[in-house]
Scaffold this motif. Structure first.
Motif, PDB file in Angstrom:
ATOM      1  N   PHE A  52      25.892  24.544  58.850  1.00 44.43           N
ATOM      2  CA  PHE A  52      27.399  24.806  58.881  1.00 44.43           C
ATOM      3  C   PHE A  52      28.000  23.496  58.098  1.00 44.43           C
ATOM      4  O   PHE A  52      28.731  24.055  57.226  1.00 44.43           O
ATOM      5  CB  PHE A  52      28.091  24.970  60.309  1.00 44.43           C
ATOM      6  N   HIS A  53      27.593  22.571  58.418  1.00 46.87           N
ATOM      7  CA  HIS A  53      28.365  21.191  57.586  1.00 46.87           C
ATOM      8  C   HIS A  53      27.951  21.294  55.889  1.00 46.87           C
ATOM      9  O   HIS A  53      28.561  20.865  55.164  1.00 46.87           O
ATOM     10  CB  HIS A  53      28.152  19.972  58.176  1.00 46.87           C
ATOM     11  N   VAL A  54      26.746  21.925  55.714  1.00 49.06           N
ATOM     12  CA  VAL A  54      26.295  22.046  54.380  1.00 49.06           C
ATOM     13  C   VAL A  54      27.310  22.978  53.837  1.00 49.06           C
ATOM     14  O   VAL A  54      27.773  22.906  52.815  1.00 49.06           O
ATOM     15  CB  VAL A  54      24.832  22.239  54.166  1.00 49.06           C
ATOM     16  N   LEU A  55      27.443  24.160  54.421  1.00 45.66           N
ATOM     17  CA  LEU A  55      28.241  25.308  53.871  1.00 45.66           C
ATOM     18  C   LEU A  55      29.911  24.905  53.817  1.00 45.66           C
ATOM     19  O   LEU A  55      30.623  24.990  52.723  1.00 45.66           O
ATOM     20  CB  LEU A  55      28.132  26.464  54.859  1.00 45.66           C
ATOM     21  N   LEU A  56      30.177  23.946  54.659  1.00 47.06           N
ATOM     22  CA  LEU A  56      31.569  23.546  54.891  1.00 47.06           C
ATOM     23  C   LEU A  56      31.724  22.619  53.871  1.00 47.06           C
ATOM     24  O   LEU A  56      32.967  22.537  52.885  1.00 47.06           O
ATOM     25  CB  LEU A  56      31.887  22.916  55.961  1.00 47.06           C
ATOM     26  N   LEU A  57      30.695  21.586  53.431  1.00 48.91           N
ATOM     27  CA  LEU A  57      30.961  20.789  52.250  1.00 48.91           C
ATOM     28  C   LEU A  57      31.279  21.543  50.992  1.00 48.91           C
ATOM     29  O   LEU A  57      31.915  21.274  49.977  1.00 48.91           O
ATOM     30  CB  LEU A  57      29.763  19.716  52.234  1.00 48.91           C
ATOM     31  N   ALA A  58      30.150  22.539  50.916  1.00 50.55           N
ATOM     32  CA  ALA A  58      30.084  23.391  49.735  1.00 50.55           C
ATOM     33  C   ALA A  58      31.516  24.212  49.457  1.00 50.55           C
ATOM     34  O   ALA A  58      31.995  24.088  48.339  1.00 50.55           O
ATOM     35  CB  ALA A  58      29.069  24.191  49.599  1.00 50.55           C
ATOM     36  N   LEU A  59      32.250  24.637  50.155  1.00 48.94           N
ATOM     37  CA  LEU A  59      32.968  25.296  49.997  1.00 48.94           C
ATOM     38  C   LEU A  59      34.277  24.558  49.874  1.00 48.94           C
ATOM     39  O   LEU A  59      34.954  24.944  49.062  1.00 48.94           O
ATOM     40  CB  LEU A  59      33.313  26.476  51.339  1.00 48.94           C
ATOM     41  N   CYS A  60      34.654  23.730  50.763  1.00 50.19           N
ATOM     42  CA  CYS A  60      35.712  22.915  50.595  1.00 50.19           C
ATOM     43  C   CYS A  60      35.675  21.849  49.200  1.00 50.19           C
ATOM     44  O   CYS A  60      36.498  21.826  48.972  1.00 50.19           O
ATOM     45  CB  CYS A  60      35.715  21.829  51.828  1.00 50.19           C
ATOM     46  N   GLY A  61      34.435  21.754  48.874  1.00 53.22           N
ATOM     47  CA  GLY A  61      34.265  20.974  47.648  1.00 53.22           C
ATOM     48  C   GLY A  61      34.359  21.863  46.543  1.00 53.22           C
ATOM     49  O   GLY A  61      35.101  21.417  45.463  1.00 53.22           O
ATOM     50  N   TRP A  62      34.176  23.201  46.638  1.00 53.91           N
ATOM     51  CA  TRP A  62      34.599  24.098  45.467  1.00 53.91           C
ATOM     52  C   TRP A  62      36.161  24.349  45.478  1.00 53.91           C
ATOM     53  O   TRP A  62      36.664  24.418  44.410  1.00 53.91           O
ATOM     54  CB  TRP A  62      33.936  25.431  45.922  1.00 53.91           C
ATOM     55  N   ALA A  63      36.790  24.231  46.639  1.00 57.05           N
ATOM     56  CA  ALA A  63      38.403  24.157  46.522  1.00 57.05           C
ATOM     57  C   ALA A  63      38.921  22.963  46.013  1.00 57.05           C
ATOM     58  O   ALA A  63      39.808  23.269  45.036  1.00 57.05           O
ATOM     59  CB  ALA A  63      38.601  24.627  47.990  1.00 57.05           C
ATOM     60  N   VAL A  64      38.347  21.767  46.282  1.00 51.17           N
ATOM     61  CA  VAL A  64      38.671  20.691  45.610  1.00 51.17           C
ATOM     62  C   VAL A  64      38.409  20.794  43.950  1.00 51.17           C
ATOM     63  O   VAL A  64      39.417  20.298  43.294  1.00 51.17           O
ATOM     64  CB  VAL A  64      37.848  19.397  46.202  1.00 51.17           C
ATOM     65  N   SER A  65      37.276  21.195  43.772  1.00 48.72           N
ATOM     66  CA  SER A  65      37.330  21.483  42.224  1.00 48.72           C
ATOM     67  C   SER A  65      38.036  22.165  41.619  1.00 48.72           C
ATOM     68  O   SER A  65      38.566  22.169  40.334  1.00 48.72           O
ATOM     69  CB  SER A  65      35.713  21.776  42.209  1.00 48.72           C
ATOM     70  N   SER A  66      38.611  23.400  42.351  1.00 45.91           N
ATOM     71  CA  SER A  66      39.489  24.045  41.712  1.00 45.91           C
ATOM     72  C   SER A  66      40.879  23.786  41.410  1.00 45.91           C
ATOM     73  O   SER A  66      41.511  23.954  40.310  1.00 45.91           O
ATOM     74  CB  SER A  66      39.415  25.575  42.768  1.00 45.91           C
ATOM     75  N   ASP A  67      41.212  22.795  42.576  1.00 45.79           N
ATOM     76  CA  ASP A  67      42.470  22.090  42.188  1.00 45.79           C
ATOM     77  C   ASP A  67      42.291  21.132  40.929  1.00 45.79           C
ATOM     78  O   ASP A  67      43.188  20.873  40.542  1.00 45.79           O
ATOM     79  CB  ASP A  67      42.868  21.416  43.457  1.00 45.79           C
ATOM     80  N   ALA A  68      41.357  20.399  40.985  1.00 42.82           N
ATOM     81  CA  ALA A  68      41.014  19.702  39.592  1.00 42.82           C
ATOM     82  C   ALA A  68      41.065  20.239  38.309  1.00 42.82           C
ATOM     83  O   ALA A  68      41.728  19.904  37.462  1.00 42.82           O
ATOM     84  CB  ALA A  68      39.940  18.923  39.591  1.00 42.82           C
ATOM     85  N   ILE A  69      40.447  21.438  38.261  1.00 43.88           N
ATOM     86  CA  ILE A  69      40.287  22.284  37.163  1.00 43.88           C
ATOM     87  C   ILE A  69      41.925  22.644  36.817  1.00 43.88           C
ATOM     88  O   ILE A  69      42.207  22.608  35.537  1.00 43.88           O
ATOM     89  CB  ILE A  69      39.419  23.364  37.425  1.00 43.88           C
ATOM     90  N   GLU A  70      42.614  23.094  37.790  1.00 46.33           N
ATOM     91  CA  GLU A  70      43.806  23.569  37.500  1.00 46.33           C
ATOM     92  C   GLU A  70      44.716  22.640  37.005  1.00 46.33           C
ATOM     93  O   GLU A  70      45.437  22.637  36.004  1.00 46.33           O
ATOM     94  CB  GLU A  70      44.427  24.265  38.913  1.00 46.33           C
ATOM     95  N   VAL A  71      44.673  21.227  37.707  1.00 47.85           N
ATOM     96  CA  VAL A  71      45.591  20.338  37.307  1.00 47.85           C
ATOM     97  C   VAL A  71      45.234  19.821  35.799  1.00 47.85           C
ATOM     98  O   VAL A  71      46.195  19.471  35.073  1.00 47.85           O
ATOM     99  CB  VAL A  71      45.364  19.149  38.249  1.00 47.85           C
TER     100      VAL A  71
END
Length: 465
Positions: A52-71
């Motif tokens: 679960f924590h591997v999946l959580l890190l991957a998904l939350c990390g993808w969301a953080v990446s999306s914010d960086a990309i948009e900014v």
């Protein structure tokens, strides 16, 4: 021996069986009602770490990446968009800053709402607003509409950035948060690399896209559209994740909190028995109980948001809130004040040479290459952007290893001091290579400060606010 003597042992045995049965029933009820509750932090010792924590890190990390990309996506398209949108330097400044105006509005609104309706719900909503705002902006043919759409996209980014760290932190025990949040923060660097890499792959190809007399969808617009995929896909994937169990506890919904933890336990341990029957918060329990008895709805949510804001500036949190506001402002002022302009700086130094301070406003409002406006920067500009993004890697690796050893505050202070010092070197550099090296140094050191403040913010404020 009379009949009475015969039946007494039998009846006594029957009574013993009945007493044992009653005791078992009481014990079973006690398993549910009278068992000592487990604190939230203690519960994670039972649940542990796993899939679960591997999946959580991957998904939350993808969301953080999306914010960086948009900014950062706007900064990469500015040199190319100046011809199509007839941009002056002032217009470019507004396009760089408007997303932060939206983030300021969105951060307050979405962040407060996340304390009322849940982290996961707000993440899905804010990431969707982010993606749709960016997607519509890619179709804009005029400057003012593009500006409005970037503002709307910023409202979405402002919601997902703070909430994603709250959501992630609430699935972690305290003793692992420094390392794990630092690992999550590295995905901002990944977003930087993705944005700069996509810009390098897509924007220099003017043959891409669709052109007509009234509508143009060229390479930089395709780049903006592609950059919305991470946020929209993140919003979709969060539909399959559990809500934060700690959030449920602040709402006195122990059953749902246990369900969320049970989901995590099942993914980590398969069919192994889940032994936690009762769950409570510890240090925050009394505060949450006094706050949440009213259970406000609809319009009353706005009153609750004001109440939470007042609480941030109350006696117990005022000093922490003010200090964190000042640090966030100064970090953002320095980091984004330079980072959003790096592609433009690289472009001007590449075209005209010399220091970044030696150029007046030139060739910024042309309409085509025949009048002096070159819509496609040189490849070196994209290479510089890519390397500057990659420079975050050493800072991220350093904080993952040292965050829990050195501490949050020392790393934050040292990072801000050194990164501030590197800025004074920018006006004296004369070559594009020197410019790149100073930019990379600034990015690497500043990353340490951002990671430290991400951990501090998640730990200093109670869940309810």
């Amino acid at each position: 021996m009379n009949n009475r003597d015969h039946w007494e042992p039998v009846m006594e045995s029957r009574f013993l069986e009945i007493d044992e049965t009653d005791q078992l029933l009481q014990n079973n009820e006690g398993d549910h009602n009278d068992v000592d509750p487990v604190s939230y932090e203690e519960a994670w010792k039972t649940i542990g770490y796993g899939k679960f924590h591997v999946l959580l890190l991957a998904l939350c990390g993808w969301a953080v990446s999306s914010d960086a990309i948009e900014v950062l996506s706007v900064s990469f398209m500015l040199p190319s968009a100046q011809c199509d949108l007839h941009l002056s330097s002032t217009d470019k400044g507004w396009l760089n800053s408007i997303i932060f105006v939206g983030m300021m509005v969105g951060g307050y609104f979405w962040g407060s709402l996340a304390d009322r309706v849940g982290r996961r719900t707000v993440l899905m909503g804010s990431l969707t607003v982010n993606g749709l705002g960016g997607l519509v902006s890619s179709t804009s043919q005029v400057y003012w509409l593009f500006l409005i759409m970037r503002f709307i996209s910023g409202i979405g980014v402002g919601g997902s950035i703070p909430v994603i760290f709250s959501y992630y932190t609430e699935f972690l025990p305290k003793f692992r948060r420094g390392t794990m949040i630092s690992a999550l923060a590295t995905f901002w660097m990944m977003g930087n690399i993705i944005a700069s890499g996509l810009a390098w792959l897509v924007i220099p190809h003017p043959e891409l896209g669709y052109y007509s007399s009234g509508f143009k969808y060229n390479s930089w617009r395709i780049f903006i559209a592609i950059c919305t995929f991470p946020s929209l896909s993140s919003a979709f994937l969060f539909m399959f994740m559990p809500e934060s169990p700690k959030f449920y506890l602040t709402k006195h919904d122990e059953a749902r909190a246990l369900d969320s933890l049970r989901t995590v336990h099942r993914m980590n341990h398969g069919n192994k028995a889940f032994l936690i029957k009762r769950l409570i918060l510890t240090t925050e329990r009394e505060e949450v109980e006094s706050e949440d008895k009213r259970n406000p709805r609809c319009m009353e949510n706005m009153k609750s948001i004001v109440h939470q804001t007042q609480k941030l500036f109350g006696r117990s949190l005022r000093r922490t809130t003010i200090i964190m506001l000042i640090i966030n402002f100064t970090l953002s002022f320095g980091y984004y004040g330079l980072w959003m302009w790096f592609p433009e700086i690289f472009s001007r130094v590449e075209k005209y040479g010399g220091s970044l301070c030696s150029h007046a406003e030139v060739n910024t409002t042309g309409t085509n290459t025949m009048t002096g406006c070159n819509p496609i920067p040189e490849n070196w500009v994209f290479f510089e952007g890519f390397m500057t993004a990659l420079s975050n890697l050493p800072g991220n690796l350093f904080t993952i290893v040292m965050m829990d050893r050195i501490g949050r505050k020392p790393l934050l202070a040292i990072s801000m001091f050194i990164s501030g010092g590197t800025v004074f070197l920018l006006p004296v550099v004369k070559t594009k290579l020197q410019n790149l090296l100073i930019s990379c140094m600034f990015g690497a050191v500043t990353t340490v400060g951002w990671n430290a403040i991400d951990v501090l913010q998640a730990e200093l404020f109670p869940t309810a606010v």
